[in-house]
Design a protein around this motif. Sequence first.
Motif, PDB file in Angstrom:
ATOM      1  N   ALA A 179     -58.732  -6.106  23.067  1.00  0.00           N
ATOM      2  CA  ALA A 179     -60.101  -6.052  23.560  1.00  0.00           C
ATOM      3  C   ALA A 179     -60.687  -7.452  23.684  1.00  0.00           C
ATOM      4  CB  ALA A 179     -60.955  -5.196  22.628  1.00  0.00           C
ATOM      5  N   GLY A 180     -60.395  -8.303  22.695  1.00  0.00           N
ATOM      6  CA  GLY A 180     -60.897  -9.675  22.750  1.00  0.00           C
ATOM      7  C   GLY A 180     -60.314 -10.438  23.934  1.00  0.00           C
ATOM      8  N   ALA A 181     -59.022 -10.201  24.234  1.00  0.00           N
ATOM      9  CA  ALA A 181     -58.393 -10.883  25.361  1.00  0.00           C
ATOM     10  C   ALA A 181     -59.009 -10.432  26.686  1.00  0.00           C
ATOM     11  CB  ALA A 181     -56.893 -10.623  25.356  1.00  0.00           C
ATOM     12  N   ILE A 239     -61.018 -12.741  29.368  1.00  0.00           N
ATOM     13  CA  ILE A 239     -60.666 -12.867  30.789  1.00  0.00           C
ATOM     14  C   ILE A 239     -61.884 -12.606  31.662  1.00  0.00           C
ATOM     15  CG2 ILE A 239     -59.291 -11.835  32.638  1.00  0.00           C
ATOM     16  CD1 ILE A 239     -57.086 -11.357  30.547  1.00  0.00           C
ATOM     17  N   LEU A 240     -62.655 -11.550  31.301  1.00  0.00           N
ATOM     18  CA  LEU A 240     -63.848 -11.238  32.084  1.00  0.00           C
ATOM     19  C   LEU A 240     -64.847 -12.382  32.044  1.00  0.00           C
ATOM     20  CD1 LEU A 240     -64.409  -7.470  31.142  1.00  0.00           C
ATOM     21  CD2 LEU A 240     -63.543  -8.400  33.310  1.00  0.00           C
ATOM     22  N   LEU A 241     -65.003 -12.972  30.855  1.00  0.00           N
ATOM     23  CA  LEU A 241     -65.929 -14.091  30.742  1.00  0.00           C
ATOM     24  C   LEU A 241     -65.455 -15.285  31.571  1.00  0.00           C
ATOM     25  CD1 LEU A 241     -66.748 -13.925  26.901  1.00  0.00           C
ATOM     26  CD2 LEU A 241     -68.279 -13.392  28.832  1.00  0.00           C
ATOM     27  N   ILE A 242     -64.143 -15.519  31.609  1.00  0.00           N
ATOM     28  CA  ILE A 242     -63.616 -16.643  32.405  1.00  0.00           C
ATOM     29  C   ILE A 242     -63.847 -16.411  33.886  1.00  0.00           C
ATOM     30  CG2 ILE A 242     -61.493 -17.827  33.087  1.00  0.00           C
ATOM     31  CD1 ILE A 242     -60.489 -17.362  30.210  1.00  0.00           C
ATOM     32  N   VAL A 243     -63.595 -15.136  34.367  1.00  0.00           N
ATOM     33  CA  VAL A 243     -63.794 -14.822  35.786  1.00  0.00           C
ATOM     34  C   VAL A 243     -65.258 -14.981  36.171  1.00  0.00           C
ATOM     35  CG1 VAL A 243     -63.689 -12.962  37.480  1.00  0.00           C
ATOM     36  CG2 VAL A 243     -61.774 -13.312  35.899  1.00  0.00           C
ATOM     37  N   MET A 244     -66.146 -14.465  35.330  1.00  0.00           N
ATOM     38  CA  MET A 244     -67.577 -14.581  35.617  1.00  0.00           C
ATOM     39  C   MET A 244     -68.026 -16.030  35.599  1.00  0.00           C
ATOM     40  SD  MET A 244     -69.057 -11.297  33.484  1.00  0.00           S
ATOM     41  CE  MET A 244     -70.736 -11.685  33.921  1.00  0.00           C
ATOM     42  N   GLY A 245     -67.456 -16.785  34.673  1.00  0.00           N
ATOM     43  CA  GLY A 245     -67.816 -18.205  34.608  1.00  0.00           C
ATOM     44  C   GLY A 245     -67.354 -18.960  35.853  1.00  0.00           C
ATOM     45  N   LEU A 246     -66.124 -18.686  36.298  1.00  0.00           N
ATOM     46  CA  LEU A 246     -65.626 -19.345  37.504  1.00  0.00           C
ATOM     47  C   LEU A 246     -66.469 -18.976  38.735  1.00  0.00           C
ATOM     48  CD1 LEU A 246     -61.753 -18.945  36.988  1.00  0.00           C
ATOM     49  CD2 LEU A 246     -63.123 -21.039  36.760  1.00  0.00           C
ATOM     50  N   ARG A 247     -66.916 -17.721  38.780  1.00  0.00           N
ATOM     51  CA  ARG A 247     -67.739 -17.290  39.908  1.00  0.00           C
ATOM     52  C   ARG A 247     -69.075 -18.028  39.921  1.00  0.00           C
ATOM     53  NH1 ARG A 247     -69.365 -10.973  41.234  1.00  0.00           N
ATOM     54  NH2 ARG A 247     -70.546 -11.426  43.152  1.00  0.00           N
ATOM     55  N   GLU A 248     -69.689 -18.154  38.768  1.00  0.00           N
ATOM     56  CA  GLU A 248     -70.954 -18.874  38.703  1.00  0.00           C
ATOM     57  C   GLU A 248     -70.779 -20.345  39.047  1.00  0.00           C
ATOM     58  OE1 GLU A 248     -73.977 -17.783  38.250  1.00  0.00           O
ATOM     59  OE2 GLU A 248     -73.267 -15.705  38.160  1.00  0.00           O
ATOM     60  N   ILE A 249     -69.681 -20.930  38.572  1.00  0.00           N
ATOM     61  CA  ILE A 249     -69.421 -22.341  38.890  1.00  0.00           C
ATOM     62  C   ILE A 249     -69.222 -22.513  40.396  1.00  0.00           C
ATOM     63  CG2 ILE A 249     -67.773 -24.229  38.593  1.00  0.00           C
ATOM     64  CD1 ILE A 249     -67.311 -23.182  35.740  1.00  0.00           C
ATOM     65  N   ASP A 259     -55.356  -1.535  13.792  1.00  0.00           N
ATOM     66  CA  ASP A 259     -56.646  -1.849  14.419  1.00  0.00           C
ATOM     67  C   ASP A 259     -56.729  -3.314  14.827  1.00  0.00           C
ATOM     68  OD1 ASP A 259     -57.373   0.759  14.009  1.00  0.00           O
ATOM     69  OD2 ASP A 259     -58.427   0.346  12.126  1.00  0.00           O
ATOM     70  N   LEU A 260     -56.045  -4.185  14.109  1.00  0.00           N
ATOM     71  CA  LEU A 260     -56.084  -5.611  14.432  1.00  0.00           C
ATOM     72  C   LEU A 260     -55.487  -5.883  15.810  1.00  0.00           C
ATOM     73  CD1 LEU A 260     -56.720  -8.487  13.510  1.00  0.00           C
ATOM     74  CD2 LEU A 260     -54.443  -8.574  12.433  1.00  0.00           C
ATOM     75  N   PHE A 261     -54.445  -5.136  16.193  1.00  0.00           N
ATOM     76  CA  PHE A 261     -53.824  -5.330  17.517  1.00  0.00           C
ATOM     77  C   PHE A 261     -54.788  -4.966  18.636  1.00  0.00           C
ATOM     78  CE2 PHE A 261     -51.548  -3.359  21.073  1.00  0.00           C
ATOM     79  CZ  PHE A 261     -50.776  -4.431  21.503  1.00  0.00           C
ATOM     80  N   TRP A 262     -55.432  -3.799  18.498  1.00  0.00           N
ATOM     81  CA  TRP A 262     -56.353  -3.379  19.549  1.00  0.00           C
ATOM     82  C   TRP A 262     -57.564  -4.285  19.634  1.00  0.00           C
ATOM     83  CZ3 TRP A 262     -54.351  -0.556  22.986  1.00  0.00           C
ATOM     84  CH2 TRP A 262     -53.358   0.377  22.697  1.00  0.00           C
ATOM     85  N   ASN A 263     -57.950  -4.825  18.479  1.00  0.00           N
ATOM     86  CA  ASN A 263     -59.054  -5.791  18.528  1.00  0.00           C
ATOM     87  C   ASN A 263     -58.658  -7.036  19.314  1.00  0.00           C
ATOM     88  OD1 ASN A 263     -60.716  -4.141  17.028  1.00  0.00           O
ATOM     89  ND2 ASN A 263     -60.145  -5.086  15.057  1.00  0.00           N
ATOM     90  N   LYS A 264     -57.396  -7.452  19.146  1.00  0.00           N
ATOM     91  CA  LYS A 264     -56.920  -8.613  19.880  1.00  0.00           C
ATOM     92  C   LYS A 264     -56.885  -8.325  21.396  1.00  0.00           C
ATOM     93  CE  LYS A 264     -54.043 -10.603  16.197  1.00  0.00           C
ATOM     94  NZ  LYS A 264     -52.683 -10.957  15.807  1.00  0.00           N
TER      95      LYS A 264
END
Length: 245
Positions: free
Chosen positions: A10-12, A16-26, A3-8
């Motif tokens: 999902a977290g990755a 990535i989604l948060l970085i893309v959304m952040g770059l778009r807002e910037i 389960d630790l692998f899949w959590n990693k």
Amino acid sequence: MGDLFWNKVAGAVLAILLIVMGLREIGDIAFDARAPETLGFPVDPALLEGPAGAAEEEAGPVDFGALLATASVDTGERVARRCVACHTFEQGGASGTGPNMWGVLGRTVASVPGFNYSSAMREYGADGTQWLYQNMYDYLEAPRRYVPGTSMAFAGLRSQEDRINLIAYMHAMGSSGLPFPEPLPEEPAIEEEGEGPQVAATETPDAPATAAESVDDMGELAQPGAELPDEELAEELEEILEDGE
């Protein structure tokens, strides 16, 4: 894989989604692109009507005699370069998309042997119509308007000077046997209103200042044998003289 692998994983993905959304807002903050109030570009209608100050052709019959006498064959040859993709102008030249134009002025319409004319052009020349100055002038201005149904795709020459120079060039290319028409007679000058013939003033004798002068004048005018005024008029004149004394 626990389960630790899949959590990693999902977290990755979330990172990535948060970085893309952040770059778009910037990017939206850094580059403020506003939509124009009116789409498209403004167009000045005057530019669609042709060059400013272009002289309009005068209404009435075309004076081919005067215009062709001053036309330039060399300029007409340069105008004819617009036509060489479809026509040849030299003697014995082959027909292409259009028929050979050597000796076209004075020639019967749709009469070049072997050329496949459109039905509209054959119909136009069916009664033996020849290419002369007037109909060639009108045809060159707007071929598809002058002969509806013609297969000639050329839009035409809007400039009168270009048409006249091209006709002069055509005349030099095998049509010199067709004489230029005589210039039109000049119209008599029209006098403006109020400028009628003036009548010379005649002098009139001054009226007599007094009654005595009038009687003297009548005495001078009376000649022997001439009729005298009647008696009543003579009596009235005598009374006027007595009152004046």
